[in-house]
Write an enzyme that holds these catalytic residues in place. Sequence first.
Site, short mmCIF file in Angstrom:
data_model
loop_
_atom_site.label_atom_id
_atom_site.label_comp_id
_atom_site.label_asym_id
_atom_site.label_seq_id
_atom_site.Cartn_x
_atom_site.Cartn_y
_atom_site.Cartn_z
CG ASP A 271 0.76 18.59 -0.65
OD1 ASP A 271 1.41 17.97 0.29
OD2 ASP A 271 -0.38 17.84 -0.83
C1 BGC Z 1 -0.52 15.96 1.99
C2 BGC Z 1 -0.54 17.48 2.66
C3 BGC Z 1 0.16 17.25 3.76
C4 BGC Z 1 1.62 16.97 3.33
C5 BGC Z 1 2.78 17.08 4.57
C6 BGC Z 1 0.95 15.54 1.52
O1 BGC Z 1 1.06 14.30 1.17
O2 BGC Z 1 -1.12 16.15 0.89
O3 BGC Z 1 -1.91 17.63 2.75
O4 BGC Z 1 0.34 18.53 4.22
O5 BGC Z 1 1.76 15.82 2.90
O6 BGC Z 1 2.42 16.03 5.13
#
Ligand code: BGC
Length: 775
Positions: free
Chosen positions: A302
């Site tokens: 993530d």
């Molecule tokens: C979120 C993810 C997301 C990623 C990219 C993160 O802050 O937890 O679910 O895919 O950002 O946008």
Amino acid sequence: MRKMKLSIVVLSLISPLVSCGNADNSVNSTQWKSYSGDPVIERKVDSVLNLMTLEEKIGQMNQYSGNFAVTGEVAETKAGEYLKKGMIGSTFNTFGADHIRMLQEQNLKYSRLKIPMLFAADVIHGLETTFPIPLAEACSWDLELMEQSARIAAEEATASGIAWNFAPMIDIARDPRWGRVMEGAGEDPYLGSLVARARVRGFQGIETYKDFSKINTMMATSKHFVGYGAVQAGRDYHSVDMSVRTLHETYLPPFKAAVDEGVTAFMTAFNDLNGVPCTGNKYLFKEILRDRWGFGGMVVTDYTAIQEMVAHGFARDLKHATELAIDAGIDMDMISEGFVTYLKELVEEGKVSEKQIDVAVSRILEMKFLLGLFDDPFKYCNAERQKEVVMNPEHLKAAREVAQRSIVLLENKNNVLPLKKNEPKRVALIGPFVKERESLTGEWAIKGDPDKSVTLMEGLEEKYKDSQVKFSYAKGTSLPVIDRTTQKVSTTRVPDRSGFSEAINLARTSDVILVAMGEKFHWSGEAASRTDITLPGNQRELLKELKKTGKPIILVLFNGRPLDLSWEAENVDAIVEAWYPGIMAGHAVADVLSGDYNPSAKLVMTFPRNVGQIPIFYNVKNTGRPFDEDNPADYRSSYIDCPNSPLYPFGYGLSYTSFEYDNAKISSKKLERGGILTVSVDVTNTGTMDGEEVVQLYIHDKVGSVVRPVKELKGFKKIHLKKGETKTVEFTIDEERLKMYNLDMEWVAEPGEFEAWIASSSADESNHLEFSLVE
Ligand code: BGC
């Protein structure tokens, strides 16, 4: 169930080692097992890998957000520099066929080996045609519908340059304080697993891996692995501490289901799990995901999750965090820049082997080959197709239908709804959501243009234009604003009561009051946890004033989580939980209010009576002192200030018609191993409208080597019944449906007594059956 011709070995869920730590029990962490199992693809991957320098390999493992070129030239930024060295394997947060074409051109122009870049995005509930938030969609209990909405999202995304979706989010969530409950399918692992499969099927759009070469198929991502939905106290990114049993019984099943469906990517969760941050957790990624489940796809972190292992107190610095992440089996680094900064050094120091890097890069290259990007790096960049596909009328029609089916009718006293078109009525339209447009698509409406959403006012005007129903409007109050710097509702922008009197006067001169209230869209979603889950601001106060007029009140809610509606449930006449319905919001809600669509959705998350009951979910275990209604004060497991039961249970939802369940039957009282039992019930539509009902099967294992939940969902069917019609709904029960992790964490069905209910919600126990599993 559809058979996938993928190399994924569907391993049985045997013996999860009773540890959640970081001991390296994994096999062959330096051997690549491809996703496709196709030797031709494997050879192609090897041939590219053999040409690559160590730096170029590491570059493939680097994922960047946003743009590195603006007008066709590479920007003088760090990203631009990486690009010129061929060191960006993937990018996200960029959209549009032409724009992505331009970025890909830059990549091909500058990088030595011209390896195509993989463009990703969070297409959580539609791209430009925004569908209801996933929690709402799951309330439809309609798997085909969810698959269809995911497919449409993928059609639009692939037409707009996107090859890889960071969805579905399949975290089980039992805590409505956590804002991200809006992104998932609620609290139940059985339903959650089926929804996970439906969404993976919809997003990817494949029958076999060969279909990835098509123009409208894409990668999907199971996220967030794992336990994110169980963050302590519902506070986003917080720590997670849970038993290995709960992990395996409740939180892992949707992920296993996604693997069985052929999902191509996994994303790590931000949280630590029992002390080990997921992004550095070998137990999760090597032992469970790779070794036990045989997953051959890619793992991405993530956002900045590698870097965050430093703040967790698990890594000394980014270099150490990088070593831990690669060691845990992570293939791609989203944003942290740990891989691009330190991996080479770590290899030179002998702390990471080049073989480990080869495995990660092979997984990435395989996906690029499968998607056909080496043949045509611009495969997803067809501006003509984008124009035809995005927001086409068929998609908008589907968005309206999905929204209708996601709306849950929670209360309908004295049949105040539907608001019939042919009955003369003066309706006072009150509340901050009557004309609200921006919030209707909810969080993660990634490219949804809020200006294109249909407001409730517009939907009602259109629906009732030639009718006897007349609307007048007063806003009454506003939605409060959060000041992120103080964590408080902004004192300068707290809604005041100045609009109350206009609203009350209007209510007095009307026959019925239709109130539209809720949470502003960013009050749920990421980083939007709440400790108070009542209606924000002074909305309840306004309702109390309206109540004094004595007029019937219909409350329509727009929100992203189960709310505390204890006052509203008692005091208003109808409650329509519309969630965030997406771009066609106003039309879909008007369809339901008018009865043109008879609501059929049922809750997939329990609504508590108040925040103090959280976590509250239906499949709890019994205690040694179960609550006894006849002896309430007798040292039983209960509260002294609140009932144990929720306000609205899992599986609950009303219709404008009524359904009666009768004649519950079981084919035999004994089930032999390998055998099958049939349970059935007659469901009759006893009301005055045609309607749909979600018939649910719950099972309880009465005595186990470990205590079992009081009931578990094991099946459901959504049926349509004309008024007066009866249908017999049947479920089969075999040994598989009775399996559990026994004391030794073996996945088995233990012989003994069971009970089952065929029910209209998790709280309905009127159709009860008993049987036993015999050796
Ligand atoms: C979120 C993810 C997301 C990623 C990219 C993160 O802050 O937890 O679910 O895919 O950002 O946008």
